[in-house]
Scaffold this motif. Structure first.
Motif, PDB file in Angstrom:
ATOM      1  N   ALA A  60       0.492  -0.943  -0.148  1.00 49.53           N
ATOM      2  CA  ALA A  60       0.101   0.093  -0.422  1.00 49.53           C
ATOM      3  C   ALA A  60       1.041   1.254  -0.894  1.00 49.53           C
ATOM      4  N   VAL A  61       2.098   1.178   0.903  1.00 45.92           N
ATOM      5  CA  VAL A  61       2.896   2.565   0.862  1.00 45.92           C
ATOM      6  C   VAL A  61       3.131   2.527  -0.470  1.00 45.92           C
ATOM      7  N   GLN A  62       4.095   1.511  -0.977  1.00 51.72           N
ATOM      8  CA  GLN A  62       4.633   1.739  -2.623  1.00 51.72           C
ATOM      9  C   GLN A  62       3.653   2.112  -3.718  1.00 51.72           C
ATOM     10  N   ALA A  63       2.388   1.587  -2.999  1.00 51.58           N
ATOM     11  CA  ALA A  63       2.081   2.147  -4.422  1.00 51.58           C
ATOM     12  C   ALA A  63       1.545   3.071  -4.138  1.00 51.58           C
ATOM     13  N   ILE A  64       1.302   4.048  -3.195  1.00 49.00           N
ATOM     14  CA  ILE A  64       0.679   5.115  -2.786  1.00 49.00           C
ATOM     15  C   ILE A  64       2.227   6.422  -3.290  1.00 49.00           C
ATOM     16  N   ALA A  65       2.969   5.724  -3.234  1.00 51.15           N
ATOM     17  CA  ALA A  65       4.335   6.576  -2.986  1.00 51.15           C
ATOM     18  C   ALA A  65       4.672   6.834  -4.774  1.00 51.15           C
ATOM     19  N   ALA A  66       4.215   5.815  -5.523  1.00 46.38           N
ATOM     20  CA  ALA A  66       4.089   5.498  -7.178  1.00 46.38           C
ATOM     21  C   ALA A  66       2.894   6.425  -7.698  1.00 46.38           C
ATOM     22  N   GLU A  67       1.838   6.626  -6.437  1.00 43.70           N
ATOM     23  CA  GLU A  67       1.095   7.632  -7.417  1.00 43.70           C
ATOM     24  C   GLU A  67       0.706   8.480  -7.450  1.00 43.70           C
ATOM     25  N   VAL A  68       0.568   8.834  -6.285  1.00 47.37           N
ATOM     26  CA  VAL A  68       0.118  10.262  -5.010  1.00 47.37           C
ATOM     27  C   VAL A  68       1.210  11.001  -5.052  1.00 47.37           C
ATOM     28  N   ARG A  69       0.575  12.497  -5.388  1.00 48.55           N
ATOM     29  CA  ARG A  69       1.484  13.271  -6.167  1.00 48.55           C
ATOM     30  C   ARG A  69       0.926  14.900  -5.004  1.00 48.55           C
ATOM     31  N   GLY A  70       1.485  15.241  -4.721  1.00 49.66           N
ATOM     32  CA  GLY A  70       1.555  16.810  -3.325  1.00 49.66           C
ATOM     33  C   GLY A  70       1.687  16.980  -2.746  1.00 49.66           C
ATOM     34  N   PRO A  71       1.657  15.850  -1.855  1.00 51.93           N
ATOM     35  CA  PRO A  71       1.930  16.054  -0.493  1.00 51.93           C
ATOM     36  C   PRO A  71       3.242  14.893  -0.021  1.00 51.93           C
ATOM     37  N   VAL A  72       3.846  15.439   0.936  1.00 53.50           N
ATOM     38  CA  VAL A  72       4.692  14.524   1.077  1.00 53.50           C
ATOM     39  C   VAL A  72       4.205  13.341   1.428  1.00 53.50           C
ATOM     40  N   ILE A  73       4.993  11.673   1.029  1.00 52.68           N
ATOM     41  CA  ILE A  73       4.338  10.612   1.249  1.00 52.68           C
ATOM     42  C   ILE A  73       5.117   9.774   2.413  1.00 52.68           C
ATOM     43  N   CYS A  74       5.398   9.818   3.339  1.00 56.48           N
ATOM     44  CA  CYS A  74       6.325   9.205   4.758  1.00 56.48           C
ATOM     45  C   CYS A  74       5.125   7.586   5.027  1.00 56.48           C
ATOM     46  N   ALA A  75       6.808   6.987   5.161  1.00 55.10           N
ATOM     47  CA  ALA A  75       6.129   5.321   5.738  1.00 55.10           C
ATOM     48  C   ALA A  75       6.838   6.195   7.275  1.00 55.10           C
ATOM     49  N   LEU A  76       6.799   5.364   8.481  1.00 56.17           N
ATOM     50  CA  LEU A  76       7.265   4.694   9.511  1.00 56.17           C
ATOM     51  C   LEU A  76       7.968   3.967  10.033  1.00 56.17           C
ATOM     52  N   ALA A  77       8.990   3.660  10.971  1.00 55.65           N
ATOM     53  CA  ALA A  77      10.096   2.688  11.182  1.00 55.65           C
ATOM     54  C   ALA A  77      10.329   2.609  12.696  1.00 55.65           C
ATOM     55  N   ARG A  78      10.504   2.016  12.995  1.00 52.98           N
ATOM     56  CA  ARG A  78      11.292   1.797  14.690  1.00 52.98           C
ATOM     57  C   ARG A  78      12.324   2.272  14.560  1.00 52.98           C
ATOM     58  N   ALA A  79      13.563   2.185  15.856  1.00 52.69           N
ATOM     59  CA  ALA A  79      14.480   2.409  14.978  1.00 52.69           C
ATOM     60  C   ALA A  79      15.069   1.228  15.148  1.00 52.69           C
ATOM     61  N   VAL A  80      15.357   0.946  14.165  1.00 51.24           N
ATOM     62  CA  VAL A  80      15.724  -0.414  13.794  1.00 51.24           C
ATOM     63  C   VAL A  80      16.166  -0.320  12.399  1.00 51.24           C
ATOM     64  N   ARG A  81      17.023  -0.502  11.703  1.00 49.50           N
ATOM     65  CA  ARG A  81      17.696  -0.968   9.891  1.00 49.50           C
ATOM     66  C   ARG A  81      16.625  -1.778   9.745  1.00 49.50           C
ATOM     67  N   PRO A  82      16.135  -2.971  10.060  1.00 48.57           N
ATOM     68  CA  PRO A  82      15.443  -3.595   8.665  1.00 48.57           C
ATOM     69  C   PRO A  82      13.484  -2.947   8.500  1.00 48.57           C
ATOM     70  N   ASP A  83      13.294  -2.150   9.468  1.00 47.21           N
ATOM     71  CA  ASP A  83      12.134  -0.917   9.845  1.00 47.21           C
ATOM     72  C   ASP A  83      12.555  -0.329   8.796  1.00 47.21           C
ATOM     73  N   ILE A  84      13.971   0.331   8.985  1.00 47.27           N
ATOM     74  CA  ILE A  84      13.928   1.973   8.323  1.00 47.27           C
ATOM     75  C   ILE A  84      14.771   1.577   6.791  1.00 47.27           C
ATOM     76  N   GLU A  85      15.126   0.482   6.547  1.00 47.66           N
ATOM     77  CA  GLU A  85      15.634  -0.389   5.227  1.00 47.66           C
ATOM     78  C   GLU A  85      14.249  -0.992   4.469  1.00 47.66           C
ATOM     79  N   ARG A  86      12.855  -0.995   4.774  1.00 53.17           N
ATOM     80  CA  ARG A  86      12.093  -1.372   4.459  1.00 53.17           C
ATOM     81  C   ARG A  86      11.489  -0.288   3.957  1.00 53.17           C
ATOM     82  N   ALA A  87      11.208   0.780   5.562  1.00 55.64           N
ATOM     83  CA  ALA A  87      10.405   2.031   4.698  1.00 55.64           C
ATOM     84  C   ALA A  87      10.810   2.968   3.089  1.00 55.64           C
ATOM     85  N   TRP A  88      12.290   2.505   3.719  1.00 56.56           N
ATOM     86  CA  TRP A  88      12.695   3.556   2.405  1.00 56.56           C
ATOM     87  C   TRP A  88      12.346   2.695   1.008  1.00 56.56           C
TER      88      TRP A  88
END
Length: 520
Positions: A60-88
């Motif tokens: 869902a986040v990936q689809a929104i990032a690819a299509e929706v323009r205008g707002p900043v698209i943000c993903a949440l991640a805990r302060a751990v490497r796997p979360d942050i890499e997945r969010a990016w």
């Protein structure tokens, strides 16, 4: 009172924190539909999800990032490497991507949940921000349970993450514990003491456990906060979040107090509210501020007399400002396709030919049974009859026999993956009998978690709206149906929910995953 003239940044977390509401589970297509509406609403930031929690949330986040323009698209991640890499990975395609990383900072959370010392938490926070910053220049850091944290530790950790590259720092009232006066003092103190405070945006994320989420958010703005994190209809964990529509309209209506508007396109508020209500299955109480059915209604004779003489005697906002209108253009059974299309375009709907065919057919069907179709009827028809899900199940027909001296019986005919099936069943009432027959037709017996029925419009020929929630193997599936006949509306709602259930079973990894621990 901070009046620096800078617009307040509206950070919408309906798709992340809002979806954490008990019983709510949105599909990828439903999240994308809400994100499109949030873009029309012109929110500044869409927190599209928590990608590490499940394949569905990532998609869902990936689809929104690819299509929706205008707002900043943000993903949440805990302060751990796997979360942050997945969010990016999820937001990389966005025109304006943001990674939002968080860790708990209160003594109770650090001791009992994280089992980490303050020094370990500080180290993890800095490392997380540095990693996120290696992917994107827009990084938000959140101190979970900030309002029960030691302010001196907040100063230390915020100063450190700003030095590491954070561009927004968030002070969440995670458990809805603070009060407006106390929160004002905390924001003021942090802005004065945090090193580098002048280089970042200060954000607040308030929960509503004591009913103070909006009041606390506005107090923070008065103290100089730059961003409010909120949700449409105020949905979210437990008692919910600060309500977007209330925050925005308070800033607009009381500009004399705050002097800092939000850039939201307010005429889209009611449509966003109705869409979220439909897709989440969380009904809005009639007396809900701004978007409730009674928000602009006047029954008292004194009030009615005052409004008729001068609207501002009892209305501090115009209904038109939030997207309500009298719906003067009325369609009926003799209206043609062109008039129908033009009216939809005026309401902001641009349908494909296939969608228009389907909507027009349903409009004609309703118009044969309801004398006049107003604006609210049209909105309801479109929202109920144009689901984005693949049609595994289509309700073709049903018939019910019921009375006070007969056992209710229902027969249904459905199209299940292209195959016609007919079944009959008895029940405690006509609706229950229909549901039992539908269960037999699909060969499943989900748990009926919730059933609600209400009138969408006024009058004896009002459209009935039914909402159901079905539970199956850990997932919750919501359906909504609309018809002048309440049994038909109920049948349509149940069939829609069953269709979602069947879609989830068909897709790999369709079963909702448990939310990752520690979401704010």
């Amino acid at each position: 009172m901070a009046d620096n003239g800078k617009p307040v940044i509206i950070f919408d977390t309906t798709l992340r924190d809002g979806e954490q509401s008990p019983g709510v589970s949105l599909t990828v297509s439903e999240k994308l539909e809400i994100a499109r509406q949030l873009a029309r609403l012109k929110v500044d930031v869409i927190e599209a999800g928590f990608p590490i929690t499940s394949p569905g949330d990532f998609a869902a986040v990936q689809a929104i990032a690819a299509e929706v323009r205008g707002p900043v698209i943000c993903a949440l991640a805990r302060a751990v490497r796997p979360d942050i890499e997945r969010a990016w990975e999820a937001v990389a395609a966005a025109a304006k991507p943001r990674i939002h990383t968080f860790i708990a900072t209160s003594p109770i959370h650090m001791k009992h949940k994280l089992r980490k010392s303050p020094g370990e938490v500080l180290k993890a926070a800095v490392a997380a921000v540095e990693l996120a910053r290696s992917f994107t220049p827009d990084v938000e850091f959140s101190a979970e349970d900030a309002t029960r944290s030691d302010p001196e530790f907040l100063i230390e950790i915020f100063s450190a993450v700003i030095a590491a590259g954070a561009t927004t720092i968030n002070i969440p009232d995670t458990v809805g514990y603070t009060t407006p006066e106390e929160f004002y003092r905390l924001i003021t103190y942090l802005r004065q003491k945090v090193a580098g405070a002048d280089r970042v945006a200060f954000s607040v994320h308030c929960h509503n456990d004591l009913g103070l989420a909006v009041a606390n958010s506005l107090a923070a703005v008065a103290a100089g906060a730059d961003q409010i994190e909120c949700t449409v209809n105020g949905i979210g964990e437990r008692a919910g979040n600060a309500s977007l529509e209330e925050v925005v309209m308070a800033l607009r209506t009381r500009a004399d107090q705050y002097g800092r508007p939000a850039g939201v396109h307010t005429p889209e508020i009611c449509r966003a509210s109705a869409l979220v209500e439909r897709l989440t299955g969380m009904p809005i109480q009639p007396n809900k501020a701004i978007v409730g059915a009674n928000a602009f209604a006047h029954e008292s004779g004194i009030h009615q007399d005052g409004v008729l003489k001068e609207r501002t005697t009892y209305e501090i906002m115009r209904p038109e400002d939030v997207g309500l209108s009298a719906g003067r253009l009325v369609l009926g059974k003799h209206s043609g396709r062109h008039a129908f299309r033009e009216r939809l375009a005026a309401l902001g709907y641009n349908l494909s030919e296939a969608e228009l065919d389907r909507a027009f057919a349903r409009f004609k069907e309703v118009a044969d049974r309801k004398k006049e179709i107003g604006e609210r009827d049209l909105e309801a028809i479109l929202q109920a009859e144009l689901p984005a899900e693949t049609s595994e199940l289509v309700l073709e027909s049903f018939q019910v026999t019921s009375g006070n001296r007969t056992v209710p019986m229902a027969t249904v005919s459905v199209l299940l993956r292209g195959e016609t099936r007919s079944e009959a069943a008895t029940g405690n009432g006509p609706v229950h009998a229909v549901y039992q027959a539908l269960n037999r037709a699909v060969g499943l017996s989900p748990e009926l978690r919730e059933y609600a029925l209400k009138a969408v419009t006024a009058g004896g020929d009002a459209l009935g709206e039914a909402t159901v929630r079905l539970g199956w193997e850990g997932g919750i599936y919501t359906g909504r149906g609309l018809a002048p006949d309440v049994v038909e509306a109920s049948a349509r709602a149940y069939a829609t929910a069953l269709n979602k259930l069947l879609n989830a079973r068909r897709k790999p990894g369709g079963k909702p995953a448990a939310l990752a621990e520690g979401a704010r």
